[in-house]
Design an enzyme around this catalytic site. Structure first.
Site, PDB file in Angstrom:
ATOM      1  N   PHE A 197      16.948  18.854  42.765  1.00 27.79           N
ATOM      2  CA  PHE A 197      17.340  17.732  43.602  1.00 27.79           C
ATOM      3  C   PHE A 197      16.720  17.862  44.996  1.00 27.79           C
ATOM      4  O   PHE A 197      16.218  16.892  45.567  1.00 27.79           O
ATOM      5  CB  PHE A 197      18.863  17.653  43.724  1.00 27.79           C
ATOM      6  CG  PHE A 197      19.520  16.967  42.561  1.00 27.79           C
ATOM      7  CD1 PHE A 197      19.466  15.586  42.423  1.00 27.79           C
ATOM      8  CD2 PHE A 197      20.195  17.703  41.605  1.00 27.79           C
ATOM      9  CE1 PHE A 197      20.071  14.949  41.362  1.00 27.79           C
ATOM     10  CE2 PHE A 197      20.795  17.075  40.531  1.00 27.79           C
ATOM     11  CZ  PHE A 197      20.739  15.703  40.405  1.00 27.79           C
ATOM     12  N   GLU A 198      16.758  19.074  45.540  1.00 21.46           N
ATOM     13  CA  GLU A 198      16.221  19.279  46.875  1.00 21.46           C
ATOM     14  C   GLU A 198      14.708  19.118  46.885  1.00 21.46           C
ATOM     15  O   GLU A 198      14.140  18.487  47.786  1.00 21.46           O
ATOM     16  CB  GLU A 198      16.624  20.657  47.393  1.00 21.46           C
ATOM     17  CG  GLU A 198      16.248  20.877  48.840  1.00 21.46           C
ATOM     18  CD  GLU A 198      16.961  22.074  49.455  1.00 21.46           C
ATOM     19  OE1 GLU A 198      16.632  22.387  50.619  1.00 21.46           O
ATOM     20  OE2 GLU A 198      17.834  22.663  48.796  1.00 21.46           O
ATOM     21  N   GLU A 211      32.168  24.477  43.024  1.00 20.03           N
ATOM     22  CA  GLU A 211      31.068  23.544  43.271  1.00 20.03           C
ATOM     23  C   GLU A 211      31.300  22.259  42.506  1.00 20.03           C
ATOM     24  O   GLU A 211      31.473  22.265  41.282  1.00 20.03           O
ATOM     25  CB  GLU A 211      29.712  24.130  42.864  1.00 20.03           C
ATOM     26  CG  GLU A 211      28.576  23.159  43.192  1.00 20.03           C
ATOM     27  CD  GLU A 211      27.185  23.666  42.859  1.00 20.03           C
ATOM     28  OE1 GLU A 211      26.219  23.034  43.331  1.00 20.03           O
ATOM     29  OE2 GLU A 211      27.060  24.674  42.139  1.00 20.03           O
ATOM     30  N   ASP A 268      25.704  12.163  44.241  1.00 17.44           N
ATOM     31  CA  ASP A 268      25.014  10.899  43.986  1.00 17.44           C
ATOM     32  C   ASP A 268      25.080  10.029  45.236  1.00 17.44           C
ATOM     33  O   ASP A 268      26.168   9.703  45.713  1.00 17.44           O
ATOM     34  CB  ASP A 268      25.678  10.181  42.809  1.00 17.44           C
ATOM     35  CG  ASP A 268      24.795   9.070  42.245  1.00 17.44           C
ATOM     36  OD1 ASP A 268      24.099   8.409  43.048  1.00 17.44           O
ATOM     37  OD2 ASP A 268      24.800   8.862  41.018  1.00 17.44           O
ATOM     38  N   ASN A 288      36.213  15.043  35.900  1.00 19.50           N
ATOM     39  CA  ASN A 288      36.055  14.223  37.096  1.00 19.50           C
ATOM     40  C   ASN A 288      36.577  15.009  38.292  1.00 19.50           C
ATOM     41  O   ASN A 288      37.739  15.420  38.333  1.00 19.50           O
ATOM     42  CB  ASN A 288      36.849  12.931  36.906  1.00 19.50           C
ATOM     43  CG  ASN A 288      36.779  11.999  38.088  1.00 19.50           C
ATOM     44  OD1 ASN A 288      35.772  11.920  38.779  1.00 19.50           O
ATOM     45  ND2 ASN A 288      37.865  11.278  38.322  1.00 19.50           N
ATOM     46  N   LYS A 327      21.897   2.095  46.977  1.00 21.47           N
ATOM     47  CA  LYS A 327      21.877   0.639  47.094  1.00 21.47           C
ATOM     48  C   LYS A 327      23.151   0.171  47.798  1.00 21.47           C
ATOM     49  O   LYS A 327      24.245   0.647  47.503  1.00 21.47           O
ATOM     50  CB  LYS A 327      21.770   0.000  45.718  1.00 21.47           C
ATOM     51  CG  LYS A 327      20.427   0.252  45.036  1.00 21.47           C
ATOM     52  CD  LYS A 327      20.337  -0.455  43.705  1.00 21.47           C
ATOM     53  CE  LYS A 327      18.977  -0.197  43.053  1.00 21.47           C
ATOM     54  NZ  LYS A 327      18.865  -0.866  41.735  1.00 21.47           N
ATOM     55  N   GLU A 329      31.478  19.621  36.567  1.00 20.02           N
ATOM     56  CA  GLU A 329      30.369  18.725  36.206  1.00 20.02           C
ATOM     57  C   GLU A 329      30.804  17.872  35.014  1.00 20.02           C
ATOM     58  O   GLU A 329      31.634  18.299  34.211  1.00 20.02           O
ATOM     59  CB  GLU A 329      29.126  19.559  35.849  1.00 20.02           C
ATOM     60  CG  GLU A 329      27.890  18.798  35.450  1.00 20.02           C
ATOM     61  CD  GLU A 329      27.440  17.798  36.496  1.00 20.02           C
ATOM     62  OE1 GLU A 329      27.593  16.596  36.218  1.00 20.02           O
ATOM     63  OE2 GLU A 329      26.962  18.210  37.575  1.00 20.02           O
ATOM     64  N   ASP A 370      20.086  14.664  50.935  1.00 18.00           N
ATOM     65  CA  ASP A 370      18.764  14.304  51.436  1.00 18.00           C
ATOM     66  C   ASP A 370      18.698  12.824  51.810  1.00 18.00           C
ATOM     67  O   ASP A 370      17.606  12.303  52.046  1.00 18.00           O
ATOM     68  CB  ASP A 370      17.686  14.637  50.394  1.00 18.00           C
ATOM     69  CG  ASP A 370      17.917  13.943  49.063  1.00 18.00           C
ATOM     70  OD1 ASP A 370      19.078  13.627  48.756  1.00 18.00           O
ATOM     71  OD2 ASP A 370      16.940  13.717  48.310  1.00 18.00           O
TER      72      ASP A 370
END
Length: 244
Positions: free
Chosen positions: A222-223, A73, A148, A125, A152, A98, A184
């Site tokens: 997050f969801e 993941e 992420d 990374n 913008k 992560e 999302d």
């Protein structure tokens, strides 16, 4: 002012994350101190703190002490999805990637409480993990849930899912291996779909416009945040084609 020859370039491409150094709770500090030896991979670094030194490839069979399917993941956050999956699927090995240290500490804490032994963590990374750390064809499933969105317009170039990222995905997935995605943000979902649809080496593993929700993906913060904001969750699943 350093001479031009002395200027260090940590990475050729901008990273697709901001490394937040948020303060850890006492429990997270304790988890980091007491559980890192069990869960956290030792990763040789290049220049950057979350880099992976080229040639620093792990042997999953050695890391986990067995040969088993491997699920990775990317952007595991606080580890809710991967800890639940690892506890539910003891015959499969899991790797959480992560850069947010407090999230990794929370993941270790919850994994320890759940008695999970088939999970390891990489503080690194993600593109470098796929390019250097993991052996070619070693991953059965790659999860990228709620990356992420850089929503913008001036920041969208920082998004993880873009054509240059896919060769690394293809490299680590075994033939027939699956990449699962969820977001999302509708425009990012459509970008993901376009990137994978146009790439060689991947076939859709869903019918219709979007994939069904992966049953192994638990409801995360997050969801819930996206749903409260009125954003629909969109899933995608692609299967790696070819023999190599």
């Amino acid at each position: 002012m350093p001479e031009a020859a002395d200027v260090r370039v940590f990475r050729e491409r901008p990273v697709s994350f901001v490394r937040r150094s948020g303060r850890m709770s006492e429990a997270q500090e304790r988890a980091w101190d007491e559980l890192s030896d069990r869960y956290l991979l030792e990763i040789p670094r290049a220049e950057a703190a979350t880099s992976v030194h080229p040639g620093s490839t792990i042997d999953p069979e050695r890391v986990y002490g067995r040969r088993a399917p491997l699920v990775v993941e990317i952007g595991s956050g606080q580890g809710h999805a991967i800890v639940h999956a690892a506890a539910s699927r003891p015959g499969t090995d899991f790797l959480a990637v992560e850069v947010f240290r407090a999230g990794l500490a929370r993941t270790m804490l919850d994994a320890d409480r759940a008695g999970v032994a088939n999970l390891r963590l990489a503080e690194a990374n993600a593109p470098e993990v796929l390019t250097h750390l993991l052996p070619e064809g070693s991953v059965d499933e790659l999860w990228i849930f709620f990356p992420d969105p850089w929503h913008k317009k001036r920041h969208t170039k920082r998004r993880l899912i873009e054509p240059g990222f896919l060769p690394s995905v293809q490299r680590v997935l075994r033939p027939g291996g699956v990449v699962r995605l969820a977001t999302d943000w509708e425009d990012y979902a459509r970008q993901m779909r376009t990137v994978f649809d146009e790439a060689a080496g991947f076939d859709r593993d869903f019918a219709g416009e979007w994939a069904e929700r992966h049953p192994g993906r638990v409801l995360t913060a997050f969801e819930r945040k996206g749903e409260r904001a009125g954003r629909s969750i969109r899933d995608l699943t692609y299967r790696r084609t070819g023999s190599r």
